[in-house]
Motif scaffolding. Structure first.
Motif, PDB file in Angstrom:
ATOM      1  N   PHE A   1       0.916  -1.161  -0.095  1.00 17.34           N
ATOM      2  CA  PHE A   1       0.200   0.010  -0.026  1.00 17.34           C
ATOM      3  C   PHE A   1       0.902   1.432   0.027  1.00 17.34           C
ATOM      4  O   PHE A   1       2.029   1.298   0.446  1.00 17.34           O
ATOM      5  N   ALA A   2       0.232   2.392  -0.305  1.00 21.75           N
ATOM      6  CA  ALA A   2       0.847   3.744  -0.314  1.00 21.75           C
ATOM      7  C   ALA A   2       0.008   4.743   0.248  1.00 21.75           C
ATOM      8  O   ALA A   2      -1.348   4.617   0.119  1.00 21.75           O
ATOM      9  N   THR A   3       0.410   5.436   1.157  1.00 22.25           N
ATOM     10  CA  THR A   3      -0.577   6.392   1.742  1.00 22.25           C
ATOM     11  C   THR A   3      -0.450   7.581   0.986  1.00 22.25           C
ATOM     12  O   THR A   3       0.074   7.986  -0.145  1.00 22.25           O
ATOM     13  N   GLU A   4      -1.401   8.689   1.458  1.00 22.59           N
ATOM     14  CA  GLU A   4      -1.471  10.025   0.713  1.00 22.59           C
ATOM     15  C   GLU A   4      -0.226  10.611   0.562  1.00 22.59           C
ATOM     16  O   GLU A   4      -0.138  11.296  -0.466  1.00 22.59           O
ATOM     17  N   ASP A   5       0.555  10.528   1.266  1.00 21.92           N
ATOM     18  CA  ASP A   5       1.828  11.350   1.506  1.00 21.92           C
ATOM     19  C   ASP A   5       3.014  10.527   0.784  1.00 21.92           C
ATOM     20  O   ASP A   5       4.140  10.533   1.003  1.00 21.92           O
ATOM     21  N   ASP A   6       2.503   9.445   0.167  1.00 21.96           N
ATOM     22  CA  ASP A   6       3.416   8.279  -0.596  1.00 21.96           C
ATOM     23  C   ASP A   6       4.292   7.398   0.241  1.00 21.96           C
ATOM     24  O   ASP A   6       5.348   6.836   0.132  1.00 21.96           O
ATOM     25  N   ARG A   7       3.902   7.261   1.566  1.00 22.32           N
ATOM     26  CA  ARG A   7       4.707   6.270   2.425  1.00 22.32           C
ATOM     27  C   ARG A   7       4.354   4.958   1.987  1.00 22.32           C
ATOM     28  O   ARG A   7       3.014   4.564   1.965  1.00 22.32           O
ATOM     29  N   GLN A   8       5.204   4.170   1.816  1.00 27.60           N
ATOM     30  CA  GLN A   8       4.900   2.594   1.548  1.00 27.60           C
ATOM     31  C   GLN A   8       4.792   1.773   2.700  1.00 27.60           C
ATOM     32  O   GLN A   8       5.883   1.915   3.567  1.00 27.60           O
ATOM     33  N   PHE A   9       3.861   0.734   2.848  1.00 24.85           N
ATOM     34  CA  PHE A   9       3.896  -0.193   3.795  1.00 24.85           C
ATOM     35  C   PHE A   9       3.305  -1.300   3.248  1.00 24.85           C
ATOM     36  O   PHE A   9       2.613  -1.265   2.232  1.00 24.85           O
ATOM     37  N   SER A  10       3.611  -2.618   3.782  1.00 26.13           N
ATOM     38  CA  SER A  10       2.863  -3.895   3.447  1.00 26.13           C
ATOM     39  C   SER A  10       2.227  -4.552   4.581  1.00 26.13           C
ATOM     40  O   SER A  10       2.657  -4.384   5.731  1.00 26.13           O
ATOM     41  N   ILE A  11       1.285  -5.477   4.381  1.00 24.69           N
ATOM     42  CA  ILE A  11       0.530  -6.267   5.101  1.00 24.69           C
ATOM     43  C   ILE A  11       1.001  -7.759   4.856  1.00 24.69           C
ATOM     44  O   ILE A  11       0.664  -7.990   3.674  1.00 24.69           O
ATOM     45  N   ALA A  12       1.586  -8.654   5.561  1.00 22.29           N
ATOM     46  CA  ALA A  12       1.776 -10.170   5.280  1.00 22.29           C
ATOM     47  C   ALA A  12       0.404 -10.563   4.974  1.00 22.29           C
ATOM     48  O   ALA A  12      -0.747 -10.414   5.719  1.00 22.29           O
ATOM     49  N   GLU A  13       0.382 -11.534   3.816  1.00 21.53           N
ATOM     50  CA  GLU A  13      -0.850 -11.775   3.455  1.00 21.53           C
ATOM     51  C   GLU A  13      -1.422 -12.934   4.506  1.00 21.53           C
ATOM     52  O   GLU A  13      -2.749 -12.997   4.612  1.00 21.53           O
ATOM     53  N   ASN A  14      -0.561 -13.526   5.140  1.00 20.00           N
ATOM     54  CA  ASN A  14      -1.309 -14.515   6.158  1.00 20.00           C
ATOM     55  C   ASN A  14      -1.655 -13.829   7.494  1.00 20.00           C
ATOM     56  O   ASN A  14      -2.315 -14.460   8.381  1.00 20.00           O
ATOM     57  N   THR A  15      -1.550 -12.469   7.658  1.00 22.07           N
ATOM     58  CA  THR A  15      -2.026 -11.659   8.748  1.00 22.07           C
ATOM     59  C   THR A  15      -3.272 -10.699   8.315  1.00 22.07           C
ATOM     60  O   THR A  15      -3.992 -10.307   9.032  1.00 22.07           O
ATOM     61  N   ALA A  16      -3.537 -10.887   6.762  1.00 16.89           N
ATOM     62  CA  ALA A  16      -4.572 -10.109   6.226  1.00 16.89           C
ATOM     63  C   ALA A  16      -5.901 -10.294   6.878  1.00 16.89           C
ATOM     64  O   ALA A  16      -6.834  -9.435   6.926  1.00 16.89           O
ATOM     65  N   GLN A  17      -6.070 -11.719   7.564  1.00 18.27           N
ATOM     66  CA  GLN A  17      -7.461 -11.898   8.198  1.00 18.27           C
ATOM     67  C   GLN A  17      -7.737 -11.143   9.371  1.00 18.27           C
ATOM     68  O   GLN A  17      -8.780 -11.048   9.750  1.00 18.27           O
ATOM     69  N   TYR A  18      -6.773 -10.274   9.966  1.00 18.81           N
ATOM     70  CA  TYR A  18      -6.979  -9.668  11.231  1.00 18.81           C
ATOM     71  C   TYR A  18      -7.175  -8.155  10.683  1.00 18.81           C
ATOM     72  O   TYR A  18      -7.198  -7.376  11.609  1.00 18.81           O
ATOM     73  N   HIS A  19      -7.277  -7.893   9.498  1.00 15.86           N
ATOM     74  CA  HIS A  19      -7.506  -6.489   8.911  1.00 15.86           C
ATOM     75  C   HIS A  19      -8.876  -6.499   8.126  1.00 15.86           C
ATOM     76  O   HIS A  19      -9.285  -7.503   7.823  1.00 15.86           O
ATOM     77  N   ARG A  20      -9.394  -5.351   8.306  1.00 16.41           N
ATOM     78  CA  ARG A  20     -10.768  -5.045   7.423  1.00 16.41           C
ATOM     79  C   ARG A  20     -10.363  -4.254   6.447  1.00 16.41           C
ATOM     80  O   ARG A  20      -9.729  -3.056   6.663  1.00 16.41           O
ATOM     81  N   PHE A  21     -11.031  -4.334   5.285  1.00 19.19           N
ATOM     82  CA  PHE A  21     -10.707  -3.309   4.030  1.00 19.19           C
ATOM     83  C   PHE A  21     -11.997  -2.780   3.518  1.00 19.19           C
ATOM     84  O   PHE A  21     -12.944  -3.656   3.289  1.00 19.19           O
ATOM     85  N   TYR A  22     -11.942  -1.489   3.236  1.00 19.43           N
ATOM     86  CA  TYR A  22     -13.468  -1.163   3.053  1.00 19.43           C
ATOM     87  C   TYR A  22     -13.199  -0.312   1.676  1.00 19.43           C
ATOM     88  O   TYR A  22     -12.077   0.595   1.662  1.00 19.43           O
ATOM     89  N   VAL A  23     -14.084  -0.327   0.717  1.00 18.69           N
ATOM     90  CA  VAL A  23     -13.817   0.312  -0.506  1.00 18.69           C
ATOM     91  C   VAL A  23     -14.151   1.973  -0.198  1.00 18.69           C
ATOM     92  O   VAL A  23     -15.000   2.248   0.371  1.00 18.69           O
ATOM     93  N   TYR A  24     -13.259   2.622  -0.452  1.00 21.49           N
ATOM     94  CA  TYR A  24     -13.390   4.319   0.079  1.00 21.49           C
ATOM     95  C   TYR A  24     -13.905   4.944  -1.393  1.00 21.49           C
ATOM     96  O   TYR A  24     -13.486   4.762  -2.564  1.00 21.49           O
ATOM     97  N   TRP A  25     -14.862   5.543  -1.164  1.00 19.29           N
ATOM     98  CA  TRP A  25     -15.780   6.020  -2.437  1.00 19.29           C
ATOM     99  C   TRP A  25     -15.254   7.500  -2.743  1.00 19.29           C
ATOM    100  O   TRP A  25     -15.011   8.337  -2.148  1.00 19.29           O
TER     101      TRP A  25
END
Length: 63
Positions: A39-63
């Protein structure tokens, strides 16, 4: 907002990510690489989430 699963994320779309702690942030999905969701934030900072921990996150489509 509509919740989506990690495998439904689309490149260059903006999502609101809710972490296990309850913290939420907006980020643009930049793709999968080496078993990580990148992922990249609005100020272009990069970060990642390990695929095996993605189950602990919720993702919502931002309109």
């Amino acid at each position: 907002m509509k919740e989506v699963q990690a495998n439904e994320l689309k490149v260059d779309k903006i999502y609101e990510i809710e972490f296990l702690s309850g913290f939420r942030m907006l980020a643009r999905f930049t793709g999968f690489k080496n078993d990580h969701l990148n992922f990249a934030t609005e100020d272009d900072r990069q970060f990642s989430i390990a695929e095996n921990t993605a189950q602990y996150h919720r993702f919502y489509v931002y309109w």
